[in-house]
Design an enzyme around this catalytic site. Structure first.
Site, PDB file in Angstrom:
ATOM      1  N   GLY A 367       7.587   7.963  16.698  1.00 22.01           N
ATOM      2  CA  GLY A 367       6.528   8.957  16.507  1.00 22.01           C
ATOM      3  C   GLY A 367       6.365   9.678  17.839  1.00 22.01           C
ATOM      4  N   GLY A 369       3.846  11.005  19.308  1.00 23.59           N
ATOM      5  CA  GLY A 369       2.697  10.581  20.115  1.00 23.59           C
ATOM      6  C   GLY A 369       3.012   9.300  20.873  1.00 23.59           C
ATOM      7  N   ALA A 370       3.498   8.289  20.149  1.00 20.04           N
ATOM      8  CA  ALA A 370       3.791   6.999  20.784  1.00 20.04           C
ATOM      9  C   ALA A 370       4.887   7.168  21.830  1.00 20.04           C
ATOM     10  CB  ALA A 370       4.203   5.983  19.726  1.00 20.04           C
ATOM     11  N   GLU A 468       2.760  16.551  14.562  1.00 22.18           N
ATOM     12  CA  GLU A 468       3.024  15.698  13.399  1.00 22.18           C
ATOM     13  C   GLU A 468       1.737  15.069  12.867  1.00 22.18           C
ATOM     14  OE1 GLU A 468       7.656  14.412  14.142  1.00 22.18           O
ATOM     15  OE2 GLU A 468       6.087  12.968  14.549  1.00 22.18           O
ATOM     16  N   GLY A 546      18.774  21.150  23.874  1.00 19.10           N
ATOM     17  CA  GLY A 546      19.692  20.019  23.730  1.00 19.10           C
ATOM     18  C   GLY A 546      20.680  19.986  24.886  1.00 19.10           C
ATOM     19  N   ASP A 570      22.364   9.236  21.023  1.00 12.66           N
ATOM     20  CA  ASP A 570      21.296   9.470  20.051  1.00 12.66           C
ATOM     21  C   ASP A 570      20.324  10.481  20.685  1.00 12.66           C
ATOM     22  OD1 ASP A 570      19.228   9.417  18.285  1.00 12.66           O
ATOM     23  OD2 ASP A 570      18.817   7.260  18.443  1.00 12.66           O
ATOM     24  N   ASP A 576      10.797  14.198  23.719  1.00 12.42           N
ATOM     25  CA  ASP A 576       9.629  13.388  24.085  1.00 12.42           C
ATOM     26  C   ASP A 576       9.773  12.874  25.520  1.00 12.42           C
ATOM     27  OD1 ASP A 576       8.649  13.742  21.523  1.00 12.42           O
ATOM     28  OD2 ASP A 576       9.626  11.937  20.749  1.00 12.42           O
TER      29      ASP A 576
END
Ligand code: RIB
Length: 635
Positions: A367, A369-370, A468, A546, A570, A576
Site C-alpha cells: 500500500g 501509505g505503508a 488510493e 521508471g 520488481d 514510494d
C-alpha cells in the site's frame, strides 16, 4: 549459657555484662560493649533470671508497627534483613489504619519488651499512645508520613528535584507537576520541583500544578502548554498516560513524562515510564541501622540529626522522555493506503484470453501509505501514518509489521468487520508490474478520521499523500497539513483529474508517466505535461519515468534526472521509495535537485529486490552507497 560464661568469653566481669544487657552501659568503653554484644548474639544468650527481670533487659527484638502493610513489603524486608544481620529478630504489626488496632499492638509490643520500635503512626491522634513506650523505656523511631515528630523520611524533595532536572536536561521549560491531593509525598515532590525550576531560572507557574483526581487534568496540561510532566506517583503517571492515549496524545512525542516508581507492582508497570525507583528497601535498612545503634549505645534517638534519607537518584530508562515537540526535527505525516501485497512473478502478465505461469509468489505488507511511511522511517525520520485497516487476520499482520518499524501507528484506524486492503501484483521477467486492488478498509478512511488525528500534524515538515484512499480524505489531510505549516507531496496514483482543492494544497506533485499523461490530455511530451501542471499552480512537478529517471519543473528549473543504471527485478514501489527519500532529505534542508538525485538512488535500491517493504533501503546503506558513487552529494 549463663551470664558468667558470657563474661568469661568476653574477658569482663559479670556486672559489666549485666550493665550492657540492661542498657546501663554509658560508663563502659564502646569497644568492650561491642565485644560483649557480639558474643551475646553469637551464643543467642537470652538474659532470663536476674538480668531479664529488669524492664531494660535486652531481648534482641525490634518491632515494626506500620500504619498499613499495603505496599510496604520492600521497606519491611529491608528492616528484617538489616535486623537479622545484627542478630535481632523482628515483630511486624499492621495497624490497618485504625487507632484501636494500633493501641492493641502497642500494648503487645510493650509486653514483649522489645529493644526498639519503628513506628509509622496512624494519624495525629496516635500521639496519645507515645507514653506507653516512654514508660517502658523503649526507644521509638517514627517514619513515613508520620504526624509525630521527629520522623524519618525518604527525601522525596530531592527526588522531585532530580525528576524535574531530567526534563530540564531534555530542554523542557513548561513542566507540570502531577500529584495526589493531600499527600505528603506529592507535597515533598512539589517542593523539589519548585526548587529545581528556581535553580534553573525557569518561572514557576501555579497553573502547572495538577492533580490526577481532577477531571480536567489533561485539558489543564494542554491549556497551559505543558511539554513535560513530573509525577509523584507511578499509578498517577500510568493513569495520565491512559487518559492522554485516549485523546490520541503520545508519550514521549507529545509529552515527556517522568515519575517516582514503586507504588505499584512491577506486573502493573506497563507501559514503561522513565523515572526513579523509591528505595524503600534501603530506607528500611537505614532506619533499622539507626534504631539498633540507639538500642546498643542507649543514646537518645531525638538527638539524631539524620532524619532525611537522601537516595541516589538513578533513572532506570528514558522511554518516556524526549525533547519538546518544537525542538525536535520536523516530522513526516503519511496519509494513504495499507494493503497486503500478493505478488505473482509471472512469465508474462496475462492479457484477456491468455494464460501465463506463476513462477513465484509472495505476500508482504504494501500500500502506498505503508510503503512511504516505512521508507521515511528507515531514513530515521519521525513518521506518523494515518490509514485504515480491517479486522481480519491480515490486519494483525499489518499492525505487527508496522510496529517493528520505528513509526507511529496512532493514526491507523481499525474498521470492524472490514477487510484490510489487498493488492494483486503481477511482475513480469523485466520487473515491470501490473496491479489490481481490492480497496477494503482503505475506501473508508473518512475526513472525520483525519480531523480526529489532526494533532499528528503538529511539527510536521512534510505530508505525503497518495490517492488510493477517498479523494475527500486526501484533500482534508492536505488542508490540515497546510494549516500546520507543513508541505504536501502528492502522488496522484490512478487519478484522471486533479480537483482544484487538491491543486491548491499541493506543493510537490509526483505523478508517474502514465498518470501525468492522463492528467494532461492531448500532451505527449513529458516537458509539456510538467509545464502544464506547473501552470495549474503547482510549484514543483516531478514526473517519474521508471528506468528513464524523472523530470523536474519548478519556477527556476526544468531538468531531466537520469535513473541509476541497474537491472530491475520488481519495479513495484519504486515511486514510494523515491517519494519517502525525497521528503526525508528535503526536511533536512537538501535542495530539490540533490534530494531528487538521492531519491533516485533510493528507488534504484528498491527495484533491484522483490517486493516493496523488504526492498526499502535504510539511511546508513543508502548514504554508504552515495558516498562511494557520488562523493559530495550528501554534503
Ligand atoms: O506503490 C506500490 C503499492 O501500490 C503496492 O504496495 C500496492 O499495494 C499498491 O498500493
Amino acid at each position: 549459657m549463663t551470664i558468667s560464661e558470657i563474661a568469661k568469653l568476653a574477658g569482663v566481669s559479670t556486672s559489666t555484662v549485666s550493665k550492657i544487657m540492661n542498657n546501663k552501659a554509658q560508663s563502659i568503653h564502646p569497644e568492650t560493649r561491642e565485644r560483649v554484644l557480639k558474643i551475646v548474639k553469637e551464643y543467642n544468650y537470652t538474659p532470663y533470671g536476674a538480668v531479664k527481670s529488669t524492664s531494660h533487659a535486652k531481648t534482641f527484638l525490634i518491632a515494626v508497627l506500620r500504619r498499613s502493610l499495603g505496599k510496604a513489603n520492600q521497606l519491611v524486608s529491608g528492616i528484617i534483613r538489616t535486623a537479622q544481620s545484627h542478630g535481632y529478630g523482628v515483630l511486624v504489626f499492621d495497624s490497618q489504619n485504625d487507632l484501636q488496632t494500633e493501641l492493641k499492638h502497642i500494648t503487645s509490643i510493650c509486653q514483649k519488651k522489645v529493644d526498639g520500635v519503628l513506628w509509622e503512626p496512624v494519624d495525629a491522634a496516635s500521639a496519645e499512645f507515645t507514653h506507653y513506650f516512654t514508660e517502658c523505656g523503649i526507644p521509638v523511631f517514627y517514619h513515613g508520613r508520620a504526624p509525630l515528630q521527629p520522623s524519618y523520611q525518604i527525601d522525596f524533595t530531592h527526588m522531585g528535584y532530580a525528576l524535574t532536572q531530567k526534563l530540564i536536561d531534555f530542554r523542557h521549560s513548561r513542566i507540570a507537576c502531577l500529584m495526589k491531593r493531600n499527600n505528603y509525598r506529592s507535597e515533598m515532590v512539589l517542593e523539589g520541583y519548585r526548587k529545581c525550576l528556581y535553580d534553573n531560572q525557569i518561572p514557576y507557574d501555579p497553573q502547572l500544578e495538577c492533580f490526577i483526581s481532577d477531571e480536567d487534568c489533561c485539558s489543564q496540561l494542554m491549556a497551559n502548554r505543558a511539554t513535560g510532566i513530573v509525577s509523584s506517583h507511578y499509578a498517577a503517571a500510568l493513569s495520565l498516560y491512559e487518559q492522554l492515549d485516549h485523546l490520541h496524545y503520545k508519550i514521549p512525542s507529545d509529552f515527556s513524562l517522568v515519575s517516582l516508581k514503586n507504588d505499584i507492582g512491577s506486573a502493573e508497570s506497563f507501559p514503561h515510564i522513565s523515572g526513579i525507583e523509591i528505595p524503600y528497601g534501603e530506607f528500611g535498612h537505614f532506619i533499622c541501622e539507626l534504631l539498633i545503634e540507639t538500642c546498643e549505645t542507649a543514646c537518645d534517638p531525638a538527638s539524631s540529626d539524620r532524619y532525611l534519607f537522601t537516595p541516589d537518584c538513578q533513572f532506570n530508562r528514558t522511554d518516556s522522555v524526549d525533547l519538546p515537540p518544537s525542538l525536535r526535527s520536523k516530522k513526516i505525516v503519511v496519509v494513504g493506503s495499507i494493503n497486503i501485497d500478493n505478488t505473482f512473478n509471472v512469465d508474462g502478465v496475462p492479457q484477456p484470453g491468455e494464460t501465463t505461469r506463476i513462477l513465484d509468489f509472495s505476500v508482504t505488507l504494501g500500500g502506498k501509505g505503508a510503503n512511504q511511511a516505512i521508507g521515511a522511517a528507515r531514513f530515521n525520520c519521525e513518521v506518523s501514518l494515518i490509514a485504515n485497516i480491517g479486522s481480519d487476520m491480515d490486519s494483525n499482520y499489518v499492525i505487527h509489521t508496522l510496529s517493528n518499524e520505528r513509526l507511529s501507528t496512532q493514526g491507523v484506524f481499525r474498521d470492524m468487520g472490514m477487510q484490510t486492503g489487498k493488492a494483486y501484483i503481477y511482475t513480469d521477467e523485466n520487473g515491470e508490474s501490473a496491479i489490481t486492488i481490492l480497496p477494503g478498509a482503505n475506501a473508508h478512511l473518512s475526513c472525520e478520521r483525519i480531523r480526529q488525528r489532526r494533532h499528528l500534524f503538529q511539527n510536521a515538515g512534510y505530508c505525503l499523500l497518495s490517492t488510493e484512499v477517498p479523494l475527500e480524505a486526501t484533500i482534508a489531510a492536505a488542508r490540515i497539513s497546510h494549516s500546520y505549516g507543513a508541505k504536501n507531496i502528492v502522488n496522484p496514483a490512478a487519478l484522471k483529474q486533479l480537483p482544484e482543492a487538491l491543486i491548491q494544497h499541493t506543493d510537490i506533485l509526483v505523478p508517474n508517466r502514465r498518470v501525468a499523461a492522463s492528467l494532461c490530455p492531448g500532451l505527449t511530451r513529458v516537458e509539456d505535461q510538467a509545464d502544464y501542471l506547473f501552470h495549474l499552480g503547482i510549484p514543483t512537478v516531478i514526473i517519474t519515468l521508471g528506468h528513464d529517471g524523472c523530470y523536474l519543473k519548478t519556477l527556476e528549473n526544468a531538468q531531466h534526472f537520469p535513473a541509476v543504471d541497474v537491472t530491475a527485478v520488481d519495479t513495484t514501489g519504486g515511486a514510494d521509495a523515491f517519494i519517502s527519500a525525497l521528503a526525508a532529505y528535503l526536511i533536512e534542508g537538501v535542495s530539490i535537485e540533490n534530494a531528487i538525485r538521492i531519491a533516485t538512488c533510493a528507488a534504484s535500491f528498491c527495484v533491484q529486490r522483490q517486493g516493496v517493504v523488504p526492498a526499502l533501503v535504510d539511511k546508513t546503506s543508502l548514504e554508504a552507497y552515495i558516498n562511494r558513487v557520488h562523493p559530495g552529494l550528501l554534503r
